[in-house]
Write an enzyme that holds these catalytic residues in place. Sequence first.
Site, PDB file in Angstrom:
ATOM      1  N   CYS A 141      13.674  10.644   6.500  1.00 58.58           N
ATOM      2  CA  CYS A 141      13.493  10.106   8.115  1.00 58.58           C
ATOM      3  C   CYS A 141      14.877  10.417   8.751  1.00 58.58           C
ATOM      4  O   CYS A 141      15.094  10.489   9.974  1.00 58.58           O
ATOM      5  CB  CYS A 141      12.955   8.830   8.287  1.00 58.58           C
ATOM      6  SG  CYS A 141      13.745   7.611   7.264  1.00 58.58           S
ATOM      7  N   GLU A 201       9.946  16.043  15.015  1.00 57.48           N
ATOM      8  CA  GLU A 201      10.324  16.108  13.807  1.00 57.48           C
ATOM      9  C   GLU A 201       9.706  16.850  12.694  1.00 57.48           C
ATOM     10  O   GLU A 201       8.477  16.956  12.663  1.00 57.48           O
ATOM     11  CB  GLU A 201       9.979  14.487  13.199  1.00 57.48           C
ATOM     12  CG  GLU A 201      10.562  14.223  11.703  1.00 57.48           C
ATOM     13  CD  GLU A 201      10.282  12.725  11.273  1.00 57.48           C
ATOM     14  OE1 GLU A 201       9.234  12.265  11.722  1.00 57.48           O
ATOM     15  OE2 GLU A 201      11.052  12.010  10.865  1.00 57.48           O
ATOM     16  N   LYS A 254       0.824  -1.156  -0.260  1.00 57.28           N
ATOM     17  CA  LYS A 254      -0.269   0.042   0.041  1.00 57.28           C
ATOM     18  C   LYS A 254       0.942   1.280  -0.183  1.00 57.28           C
ATOM     19  O   LYS A 254       1.657   1.562   1.212  1.00 57.28           O
ATOM     20  CB  LYS A 254      -0.828   0.049   1.129  1.00 57.28           C
ATOM     21  CG  LYS A 254      -1.999   1.207   0.768  1.00 57.28           C
ATOM     22  CD  LYS A 254      -2.661   1.782   1.991  1.00 57.28           C
ATOM     23  CE  LYS A 254      -1.686   2.894   2.700  1.00 57.28           C
ATOM     24  NZ  LYS A 254      -1.708   4.114   1.912  1.00 57.28           N
TER      25      LYS A 254
HETATM   26  P1  NDP Z   1       1.941   8.586   8.014  1.00 55.36           P
HETATM   27  O1  NDP Z   1       2.723   7.825   8.806  1.00 55.36           O
HETATM   28  O2  NDP Z   1       0.551   8.812   8.327  1.00 55.36           O
HETATM   29  O3  NDP Z   1       1.924   7.719   6.414  1.00 55.36           O
HETATM   30  C1  NDP Z   1       2.852   6.602   6.056  1.00 55.36           C
HETATM   31  C2  NDP Z   1       1.870   5.543   5.461  1.00 55.36           C
HETATM   32  O4  NDP Z   1       1.071   5.005   6.463  1.00 55.36           O
HETATM   33  C3  NDP Z   1       0.975   6.012   4.226  1.00 55.36           C
HETATM   34  O5  NDP Z   1       1.185   5.262   3.450  1.00 55.36           O
HETATM   35  C4  NDP Z   1      -0.194   6.210   4.934  1.00 55.36           C
HETATM   36  O6  NDP Z   1      -1.349   6.414   4.410  1.00 55.36           O
HETATM   37  C5  NDP Z   1      -0.310   5.088   5.762  1.00 55.36           C
HETATM   38  N1  NDP Z   1      -1.299   5.261   6.858  1.00 55.36           N
HETATM   39  C6  NDP Z   1      -1.571   6.454   7.501  1.00 55.36           C
HETATM   40  N2  NDP Z   1      -2.546   5.991   8.529  1.00 55.36           N
HETATM   41  C7  NDP Z   1      -2.653   4.582   8.499  1.00 55.36           C
HETATM   42  C8  NDP Z   1      -3.472   3.610   9.384  1.00 55.36           C
HETATM   43  N3  NDP Z   1      -3.988   4.184  10.468  1.00 55.36           N
HETATM   44  N4  NDP Z   1      -3.110   2.279   9.234  1.00 55.36           N
HETATM   45  C9  NDP Z   1      -2.223   1.852   8.241  1.00 55.36           C
HETATM   46  N5  NDP Z   1      -1.568   2.573   7.624  1.00 55.36           N
HETATM   47  C10 NDP Z   1      -1.724   4.065   7.757  1.00 55.36           C
HETATM   48  O7  NDP Z   1       2.624  10.050   7.769  1.00 55.36           O
HETATM   49  P2  NDP Z   1       2.193  11.082   6.854  1.00 55.36           P
HETATM   50  O8  NDP Z   1       2.053  11.225   5.645  1.00 55.36           O
HETATM   51  O9  NDP Z   1       0.899  11.909   7.700  1.00 55.36           O
HETATM   52  O10 NDP Z   1       3.203  12.249   7.384  1.00 55.36           O
HETATM   53  C11 NDP Z   1       3.176  12.957   8.616  1.00 55.36           C
HETATM   54  C12 NDP Z   1       4.440  13.005   9.362  1.00 55.36           C
HETATM   55  O11 NDP Z   1       5.037  11.677   9.399  1.00 55.36           O
HETATM   56  C13 NDP Z   1       5.771  13.635   8.627  1.00 55.36           C
HETATM   57  O12 NDP Z   1       5.295  15.021   8.717  1.00 55.36           O
HETATM   58  C14 NDP Z   1       6.795  13.022   9.002  1.00 55.36           C
HETATM   59  O13 NDP Z   1       7.210  13.646  10.284  1.00 55.36           O
HETATM   60  C15 NDP Z   1       6.592  11.564   9.163  1.00 55.36           C
HETATM   61  N6  NDP Z   1       6.962  10.822   8.269  1.00 55.36           N
HETATM   62  C16 NDP Z   1       8.060  10.170   8.608  1.00 55.36           C
HETATM   63  C17 NDP Z   1       8.266   9.080   7.308  1.00 55.36           C
HETATM   64  C18 NDP Z   1       9.425   8.240   7.614  1.00 55.36           C
HETATM   65  O14 NDP Z   1      10.015   7.883   6.508  1.00 55.36           O
HETATM   66  N7  NDP Z   1       9.895   7.920   8.869  1.00 55.36           N
HETATM   67  C19 NDP Z   1       7.788   9.302   5.968  1.00 55.36           C
HETATM   68  C20 NDP Z   1       6.453   9.939   6.103  1.00 55.36           C
HETATM   69  C21 NDP Z   1       6.254  10.845   7.199  1.00 55.36           C
HETATM   70  P3  NDP Z   1      -2.028   7.689   3.495  1.00 55.36           P
HETATM   71  O15 NDP Z   1      -0.879   8.281   3.080  1.00 55.36           O
HETATM   72  O16 NDP Z   1      -2.771   7.355   2.317  1.00 55.36           O
HETATM   73  O17 NDP Z   1      -2.826   8.082   4.605  1.00 55.36           O
END
Ligand code: NDP
Length: 495
Positions: A300, A397, A191
């Site tokens: 990250c 972050e 996903k």
């Molecule tokens: P999320 O952690 O919410 O998203 C990452 C993935 O998880 C996406 O595919 C998202 O889907 C999915 N997801 C979201 N909610 C759920 C759930 N309840 N169950 C299963 N999967 C889920 O990150 P955000 O896009 O909201 O970004 C927010 C913050 O997260 C950023 O500002 C950053 O600080 C951090 N982040 C960290 C990352 C890393 O590499 N460690 C990468 C991305 C973000 P969908 O996008 O379709 O909602």
Amino acid sequence: MTAPSILIPDPAKAISRTRLLIGGEWVDAADGKEFDVYNPSTGDVFCQVSEAGPEDIDRAVRAAREAFDNGPWRRMSPLDRSKALWRLGDLLVANAEEIGRVETLDQGKPYLMARDGDVPSAANLFYYMSGWATKIEGEVIPISAPGDYHVYTRREAVGVVGCIVPWNFPLVIAAWKVAPALAAGNTVILKPAEQTPLSALMLGELALEAGIPPGVLNVVPGFGARAGQALTEHGDVDKVSFTGSTATGRRILDAAKGNLKKVSLELGGKSANIILPDADIDAAIQGSAAGIFFNAGQACAAGSRLYVHEDVYDQVVEGIAAVAAGIKVGDGFDPTSEIGPLVSSQHLDRVSGYLQSGFDEGARAVTGGARIGDRGYFVAPTLFADVTPTQKIVREEIFGPVVVALKFKELDQVIAAANDTRYGLAGGIWTRDVSKAHQLAAQFQSGTVWVNCYQVFDAAMPFGGYKESGWGREMGHEVLHDFTEVKTVCVKLGG
Ligand code: NDP
């Protein structure tokens, strides 16, 4: 040399794959829903993609289960699995221009970076993991229990695996998960993030072309709260591998409780980058700037907390600010752009909120500190000085092109400060003193420490977090532990 403009593909060309890939078929969502995909450089919608809901997730899980239980993938010789993964690596490289185009449209990163950086990195994961497919071995174990026994372990695939990936490196992070999962003989439901679904669909298409059987890799774009949640809750999914925010990581753990599926998590970071006075200061300035501003800070492991010895603090701050001010921020299809926009308007709001909080708490922006223009989601590379350890911009972050600079005097003081965070993903040290480098590296509470470099990744290097930065490791042979179960077989010998 070819003129850069000739290299740049047409952003307006139609996208070939926008439906769900389930069981080797391209299908609409069961309820017919689609969602808009935006170009973050313009804010314009450029295509619609089928939106997986719980019913589609269930279909994908059934396809993956069927492929795992009854399909050829697990029964295939390890060498044949290995060859298929290598072919997939080759196909990624052969399609680098189109994948790079799609990644730039979706994510915003400079096209040449997507084509020549992300695509080969993803391909390398498949090349590297193809080697492991033939080397997933058990052990023979001598035991001391009375009697005569032959005891050995088997390393077996976990089963049906859900891979949930974020939007910052959509193809690369998908490869981090899919390549080892497949090498170990699992079947996968991938996903992608709703902001960046397209390169994952191309990966699914190329996997079929590489001879990976239908149902082994299913790709289901959709929203986290709906598709992601359904995948994580599903009772027939054996494992979820997730990369994203720590907050969503916690939700994943809650949802996984039903069938106690295995979970690995690669979460956020607020990584410290320490510059000692004996460092090669020019290299430290260049490397530290790249360590935070690469991918517009949406990484990250970004070195977002800079600790600089007081003797070189002013020089380093001025140097990084000068690099930041000179970075060309722009549309990913402009060949002169060095960094692109943030991924979405929501993310722009989030990062802008942090910039404001920095100003509200008295930090000084030596450079940057604001959005660029009013079209697309561009933010100027920013360096905040005069910060204190308790400020929000120092503790949380930001996931944007924003670094905070703090001054230190003593080494033991700096390592305590570096570790004073709930995260533990990565860290950096810049010094010419080999002893100090190793001593500091040992004291860092983080999964990776870079010395005199930053953001160096390789398929062979394990990557993951201490503390709230996650569970388990990506890449290297370490990741194979997360995608296999160990079975102990104990055979009583003799009559
Ligand atoms: P999320 O952690 O919410 O998203 C990452 C993935 O998880 C996406 O595919 C998202 O889907 C999915 N997801 C979201 N909610 C759920 C759930 N309840 N169950 C299963 N999967 C889920 O990150 P955000 O896009 O909201 O970004 C927010 C913050 O997260 C950023 O500002 C950053 O600080 C951090 N982040 C960290 C990352 C890393 O590499 N460690 C990468 C991305 C973000 P969908 O996008 O379709 O909602």
